[in-house]
Enzyme design. Structure first.
Site, PDB file in Angstrom:
ATOM      1  N   LYS A 195       2.497 -59.894 -19.772  1.00  0.00           N
ATOM      2  CA  LYS A 195       1.999 -61.025 -20.551  1.00  0.00           C
ATOM      3  C   LYS A 195       2.706 -61.095 -21.895  1.00  0.00           C
ATOM      4  O   LYS A 195       3.331 -60.148 -22.346  1.00  0.00           O
ATOM      5  CB  LYS A 195       0.488 -60.917 -20.760  1.00  0.00           C
ATOM      6  CG  LYS A 195       0.042 -59.911 -21.803  1.00  0.00           C
ATOM      7  CD  LYS A 195      -1.424 -60.028 -22.079  1.00  0.00           C
ATOM      8  CE  LYS A 195      -1.977 -59.162 -23.171  1.00  0.00           C
ATOM      9  NZ  LYS A 195      -1.258 -58.121 -23.751  1.00  0.00           N
ATOM     10  N   ARG A 197       1.915 -62.369 -25.988  1.00  0.00           N
ATOM     11  CA  ARG A 197       0.845 -62.693 -26.935  1.00  0.00           C
ATOM     12  C   ARG A 197       1.457 -63.496 -28.087  1.00  0.00           C
ATOM     13  O   ARG A 197       2.048 -62.933 -29.014  1.00  0.00           O
ATOM     14  CB  ARG A 197       0.191 -61.414 -27.446  1.00  0.00           C
ATOM     15  CG  ARG A 197      -1.083 -61.664 -28.258  1.00  0.00           C
ATOM     16  CD  ARG A 197      -1.642 -60.369 -28.830  1.00  0.00           C
ATOM     17  NE  ARG A 197      -2.167 -59.477 -27.819  1.00  0.00           N
ATOM     18  CZ  ARG A 197      -3.390 -59.554 -27.313  1.00  0.00           C
ATOM     19  NH1 ARG A 197      -4.209 -60.519 -27.715  1.00  0.00           N
ATOM     20  NH2 ARG A 197      -3.799 -58.697 -26.417  1.00  0.00           N
TER      21      ARG A 197
END
Length: 314
Positions: A195, A197
């Protein structure tokens, strides 16, 4: 009651329920102390029994309200030291300010080190904690640190469920070591969610590394704060064909929109520990709370009796 003549258990206002559970496990009473505030907000601590020559353990997670709980801990340590306690151990199930553990950009503070300095300067002679946000925080202290793991509690829970087709998932690349540890205990394969951020408390899932199709998956993290990472990860796992999605963490911070997100999420069950107290609004059906009192209690016995604590890592 156990014959621990010099062992004293103290607590502030952060998590009295956990302190009482630990004291019950040890077969002792929580020692008498008063922690109040003056009208201007300053904290007042009064130790109401003799601690001269005692081995004192102060149980106080530095959870919300973190500044009050941290100051209670520091003032209580100071009071015990000045009352001639032989040794003061700070039992901090949840170590606050740990997420700023390095300079990610110019002019960042390192608050995890700042808190370590405060605890040491105040008079703590040992630290007992569970699942630091980063393992290197142990090195921020110039006093002994016993860093326990929440993984054995979580692993025992899932082993008792006897689930088939289990895959352990790390919700980000930084948590791979933690997830691998749980996977080894469960003898299950490992997958990773990659992922990005873009800004604090906002996570964007990119892709999944590993096979989760038709599997029961367990995501593990040290902290669930706003639950953005864990709920987005669960959605991505479902989209990739996962069967049931479980989430677990040691420290259920659960701030802001966390409870609403978890209730609406595709996560079947969230397993957490009681390093942080649970308010009534956080007690939802999906959340299962495991007690850390036996783990911390056993560690306190071993520290008090100068025995090895390494057995508790198995």
């Amino acid at each position: 009651m156990a014959n621990y003549k010099t062992l004293k258990i103290f607590t502030g206002n952060a998590h009295q329920e956990l302190a009482e559970e630990i004291a019950e496990y040890l077969g002792v009473d929580v020692s008498a102390a008063s922690v109040k505030t003056f009208s201007d907000g300053e904290i007042s601590v009064v130790i109401n029994e003799s601690v001269r020559g005692a081995d004192a353990f102060v149980i106080q997670p530095t959870c919300a309200p973190v500044n009050n709980n941290l100051m209670e801990l520091l003032i209580m340590i100071d009071a015990l030291r000045r009352a001639s306690a032989r040794r003061v151990t700070a039992v901090i199930p949840y170590y606050g300010y740990a997420r700023q553990d390095r300079k990610a950009k110019a002019r960042d503070p390192i608050t995890a080190k700042l808190v370590a300095n405060l605890l040491t300067a105040t008079g703590a002679r040992r630290i007992l904690s569970i699942d630091f946000h980063a393992g290197q925080i142990q090195g921020f202290f110039d006093i002994p640190v016993d860093h326990l793991l929440g993984q054995p509690l979580v692993a025992e829970y899932f082993l008792n469920k006897q689930m088939e087709d289990l895959v352990v998932v790390s919700p980000d690349l930084g948590g791979v070591t933690r997830a691998r540890g749980l996977a080894d205990r469960l003898q299950a394969p490992l997958a990773i969610i990659d992922k990005r951020r873009p800004r604090p408390n906002v996570a964007q899932v990119m892709n999944i590394i590993g096979d989760v199709k038709g599997k029961n998956v367990v995501m593990i993290d040290d902290i669930i704060d706003t639950a953005g990472t864990i709920t987005l990860g669960a959605e991505a796992l479902k989209e990739s064909g996962a069967k049931d999605v479980y989430a677990c963490c040691t420290h259920p911070v659960l701030s802001g929109p966390a409870i609403a997100r978890l209730e609406k999420s595709v996560i079947k069950e969230i397993i957490v520990t009681n390093t942080i107290p649970f308010s009534a609004e956080k007690k939802i059906a999906k959340i299962k709370v495991l007690s850390t009192a036996p783990l911390l209690g056993e560690a306190i016995i071993r520290i008090h009796e100068d025995l090895s604590v390494s057995k508790l890592f198995s």
